[in-house]
Each structure stands twice: as structure tokens, then as C-alpha cells.
Scaffold this motif. Structure first.
Motif, PDB file in Angstrom:
ATOM      1  N   LEU A  19      29.845  48.901  43.374  1.00 13.04           N
ATOM      2  CA  LEU A  19      30.842  47.800  43.122  1.00 13.04           C
ATOM      3  C   LEU A  19      31.187  47.930  41.894  1.00 13.04           C
ATOM      4  O   LEU A  19      30.817  47.482  40.905  1.00 13.04           O
ATOM      5  N   PRO A  20      32.467  48.279  41.689  1.00 16.82           N
ATOM      6  CA  PRO A  20      33.208  48.387  40.494  1.00 16.82           C
ATOM      7  C   PRO A  20      33.348  46.857  39.595  1.00 16.82           C
ATOM      8  O   PRO A  20      33.312  45.795  40.357  1.00 16.82           O
ATOM      9  N   LEU A  21      33.331  47.058  38.342  1.00 22.49           N
ATOM     10  CA  LEU A  21      33.111  45.856  37.747  1.00 22.49           C
ATOM     11  C   LEU A  21      34.636  44.840  37.942  1.00 22.49           C
ATOM     12  O   LEU A  21      34.635  43.660  37.930  1.00 22.49           O
ATOM     13  N   ALA A  22      35.648  45.840  38.280  1.00 25.34           N
ATOM     14  CA  ALA A  22      36.926  44.815  38.568  1.00 25.34           C
ATOM     15  C   ALA A  22      36.860  44.089  39.813  1.00 25.34           C
ATOM     16  O   ALA A  22      37.570  43.216  40.026  1.00 25.34           O
ATOM     17  N   TRP A  23      35.807  44.345  40.698  1.00 29.15           N
ATOM     18  CA  TRP A  23      35.725  43.453  41.855  1.00 29.15           C
ATOM     19  C   TRP A  23      35.017  42.223  41.652  1.00 29.15           C
ATOM     20  O   TRP A  23      35.394  41.372  42.067  1.00 29.15           O
ATOM     21  N   SER A  24      34.118  42.470  40.543  1.00 26.99           N
ATOM     22  CA  SER A  24      33.434  41.110  40.453  1.00 26.99           C
ATOM     23  C   SER A  24      34.483  40.267  39.498  1.00 26.99           C
ATOM     24  O   SER A  24      34.523  38.871  39.809  1.00 26.99           O
ATOM     25  N   GLU A  25      35.314  40.835  38.912  1.00 29.72           N
ATOM     26  CA  GLU A  25      36.152  40.124  37.996  1.00 29.72           C
ATOM     27  C   GLU A  25      37.139  39.558  38.907  1.00 29.72           C
ATOM     28  O   GLU A  25      37.564  38.196  38.907  1.00 29.72           O
ATOM     29  N   ALA A  26      37.826  40.364  39.881  1.00 28.96           N
ATOM     30  CA  ALA A  26      38.569  39.800  40.897  1.00 28.96           C
ATOM     31  C   ALA A  26      37.779  38.350  41.709  1.00 28.96           C
ATOM     32  O   ALA A  26      38.642  37.391  42.182  1.00 28.96           O
ATOM     33  N   LEU A  27      36.767  38.525  41.896  1.00 33.79           N
ATOM     34  CA  LEU A  27      35.928  37.568  42.681  1.00 33.79           C
ATOM     35  C   LEU A  27      35.842  36.465  42.101  1.00 33.79           C
ATOM     36  O   LEU A  27      36.398  35.210  42.444  1.00 33.79           O
ATOM     37  N   VAL A  28      35.766  36.329  40.587  1.00 35.56           N
ATOM     38  CA  VAL A  28      35.416  35.169  39.616  1.00 35.56           C
ATOM     39  C   VAL A  28      36.906  34.439  39.850  1.00 35.56           C
ATOM     40  O   VAL A  28      37.339  33.468  39.894  1.00 35.56           O
ATOM     41  N   THR A  29      38.191  35.267  39.613  1.00 40.66           N
ATOM     42  CA  THR A  29      39.333  34.771  39.678  1.00 40.66           C
ATOM     43  C   THR A  29      39.594  34.199  40.966  1.00 40.66           C
ATOM     44  O   THR A  29      40.193  33.023  40.953  1.00 40.66           O
ATOM     45  N   ALA A  30      39.406  34.702  41.898  1.00 42.38           N
ATOM     46  CA  ALA A  30      39.651  34.247  43.314  1.00 42.38           C
ATOM     47  C   ALA A  30      38.779  32.827  43.740  1.00 42.38           C
ATOM     48  O   ALA A  30      39.515  32.069  44.571  1.00 42.38           O
ATOM     49  N   LEU A  31      37.702  32.856  43.115  1.00 38.50           N
ATOM     50  CA  LEU A  31      36.815  31.458  43.472  1.00 38.50           C
ATOM     51  C   LEU A  31      37.651  29.933  42.742  1.00 38.50           C
ATOM     52  O   LEU A  31      37.728  29.419  43.225  1.00 38.50           O
ATOM     53  N   ASN A  32      38.421  30.318  41.553  1.00 40.02           N
ATOM     54  CA  ASN A  32      39.142  29.624  41.011  1.00 40.02           C
ATOM     55  C   ASN A  32      38.164  28.050  40.897  1.00 40.02           C
ATOM     56  O   ASN A  32      38.974  26.979  41.180  1.00 40.02           O
ATOM     57  N   ASN A  33      36.992  28.318  40.323  1.00 35.98           N
ATOM     58  CA  ASN A  33      36.298  27.034  40.268  1.00 35.98           C
ATOM     59  C   ASN A  33      35.301  26.962  38.863  1.00 35.98           C
ATOM     60  O   ASN A  33      34.329  26.703  38.901  1.00 35.98           O
ATOM     61  N   ASP A  34      35.707  27.947  37.895  1.00 39.72           N
ATOM     62  CA  ASP A  34      35.005  27.856  36.621  1.00 39.72           C
ATOM     63  C   ASP A  34      33.808  28.664  36.757  1.00 39.72           C
ATOM     64  O   ASP A  34      32.859  28.541  36.091  1.00 39.72           O
ATOM     65  N   SER A  35      33.599  29.460  38.048  1.00 35.81           N
ATOM     66  CA  SER A  35      32.438  30.247  38.024  1.00 35.81           C
ATOM     67  C   SER A  35      32.444  31.298  36.908  1.00 35.81           C
ATOM     68  O   SER A  35      33.525  31.617  36.133  1.00 35.81           O
ATOM     69  N   CYS A  36      31.319  32.017  36.542  1.00 37.54           N
ATOM     70  CA  CYS A  36      31.089  32.766  35.623  1.00 37.54           C
ATOM     71  C   CYS A  36      30.892  34.141  35.875  1.00 37.54           C
ATOM     72  O   CYS A  36      30.020  34.402  36.646  1.00 37.54           O
ATOM     73  N   LEU A  37      31.035  35.097  34.977  1.00 38.65           N
ATOM     74  CA  LEU A  37      31.091  36.528  35.424  1.00 38.65           C
ATOM     75  C   LEU A  37      29.917  37.020  34.019  1.00 38.65           C
ATOM     76  O   LEU A  37      30.476  37.236  32.907  1.00 38.65           O
ATOM     77  N   ALA A  38      28.679  37.380  34.446  1.00 41.85           N
ATOM     78  CA  ALA A  38      27.667  37.864  33.466  1.00 41.85           C
ATOM     79  C   ALA A  38      27.956  39.469  33.678  1.00 41.85           C
ATOM     80  O   ALA A  38      27.796  40.126  34.962  1.00 41.85           O
ATOM     81  N   VAL A  39      28.044  40.186  32.834  1.00 40.30           N
ATOM     82  CA  VAL A  39      28.017  41.510  32.849  1.00 40.30           C
ATOM     83  C   VAL A  39      26.972  42.444  32.546  1.00 40.30           C
ATOM     84  O   VAL A  39      26.477  42.476  31.299  1.00 40.30           O
ATOM     85  N   TYR A  40      26.336  43.266  33.543  1.00 45.71           N
ATOM     86  CA  TYR A  40      25.173  44.076  33.285  1.00 45.71           C
ATOM     87  C   TYR A  40      25.547  45.321  32.607  1.00 45.71           C
ATOM     88  O   TYR A  40      26.389  46.020  33.322  1.00 45.71           O
ATOM     89  N   GLU A  41      24.996  45.785  31.482  1.00 43.41           N
ATOM     90  CA  GLU A  41      25.699  46.850  30.722  1.00 43.41           C
ATOM     91  C   GLU A  41      24.735  47.969  31.033  1.00 43.41           C
ATOM     92  O   GLU A  41      25.072  49.171  30.730  1.00 43.41           O
ATOM     93  N   GLY A  42      23.792  48.025  32.058  1.00 44.64           N
ATOM     94  CA  GLY A  42      23.071  49.280  32.193  1.00 44.64           C
ATOM     95  C   GLY A  42      23.491  50.153  33.305  1.00 44.64           C
ATOM     96  O   GLY A  42      24.640  49.751  33.686  1.00 44.64           O
ATOM     97  N   GLU A  43      22.769  51.095  33.606  1.00 40.95           N
ATOM     98  CA  GLU A  43      23.449  52.125  34.644  1.00 40.95           C
ATOM     99  C   GLU A  43      23.155  51.698  35.915  1.00 40.95           C
ATOM    100  O   GLU A  43      21.928  51.154  36.129  1.00 40.95           O
ATOM    101  N   GLY A  44      23.742  52.033  36.877  1.00 36.07           N
ATOM    102  CA  GLY A  44      23.485  52.038  38.249  1.00 36.07           C
ATOM    103  C   GLY A  44      24.053  50.743  38.989  1.00 36.07           C
ATOM    104  O   GLY A  44      24.481  49.809  38.225  1.00 36.07           O
TER     105      GLY A  44
END
Length: 72
Positions: A19-44
Motif C-alpha cells: 500500500l503506497p504511502l500516497a494512498w494513505s495520504e489520499a485517504l486522509v485528504t478524502a476523509l476531510n475531518n482532521d484525521s492524522c497520518l502517522a508514517v512508519y519509516e520501517g521496511e515492509g
């Protein structure tokens, strides 16, 4: 659009081949409710049971107190 719903914690992986990070970013934008994106920097693929338990800790803290997020 989830405008009006409580904010969610979305956890995305910087190096997630499934699941590319861009998809998570798009989800947070689409939710449009101040949801937050935490980015896990590990592999996998990010899961709540990953070996170093980073994402699990974020999720547990958020469930205990939704005002506590690893975002920002």
C-alpha cells in the motif's frame, strides 16, 4: 468524505510495497475531518503486529486517548 465524524489515525508505511504511502495520504485528504497520518519509516507492509511494535504503540495510545497522536 467523513466531515463531521471523529478524526481517525491512519498509519502508512514509507517503504510499504503493498500500500503506497500516497494512498494513505489520499485517504486522509478524502476523509476531510482532521484525521492524522502517522508514517512508519520501517521496511515492509505496516501491520499492528510488526516486529518493533511502533505502529502498535501508536494505535494503542490513540485508542486509549484519541487526542494523543504521533502526528505533527
Amino acid at each position: 468524505d467523513a466531515n463531521g465524524a471523529p478524526p481517525l489515525l491512519v498509519i502508512g508505511g514509507l517503504h510499504d510495497p503493498t500500500l503506497p504511502l500516497a494512498w494513505s495520504e489520499a485517504l486522509v485528504t478524502a476523509l476531510n475531518n482532521d484525521s492524522c497520518l502517522a508514517v512508519y519509516e520501517g521496511e515492509g507492509h505496516v501491520s499492528l503486529m510488526n516486529r518493533d511494535l511502533t505502529a502498535t504503540g501508536w494505535a494503542a495510545a490513540f485508542l486509549h486517548d484519541p487526542s494523543t497522536t504521533p502526528c505533527e
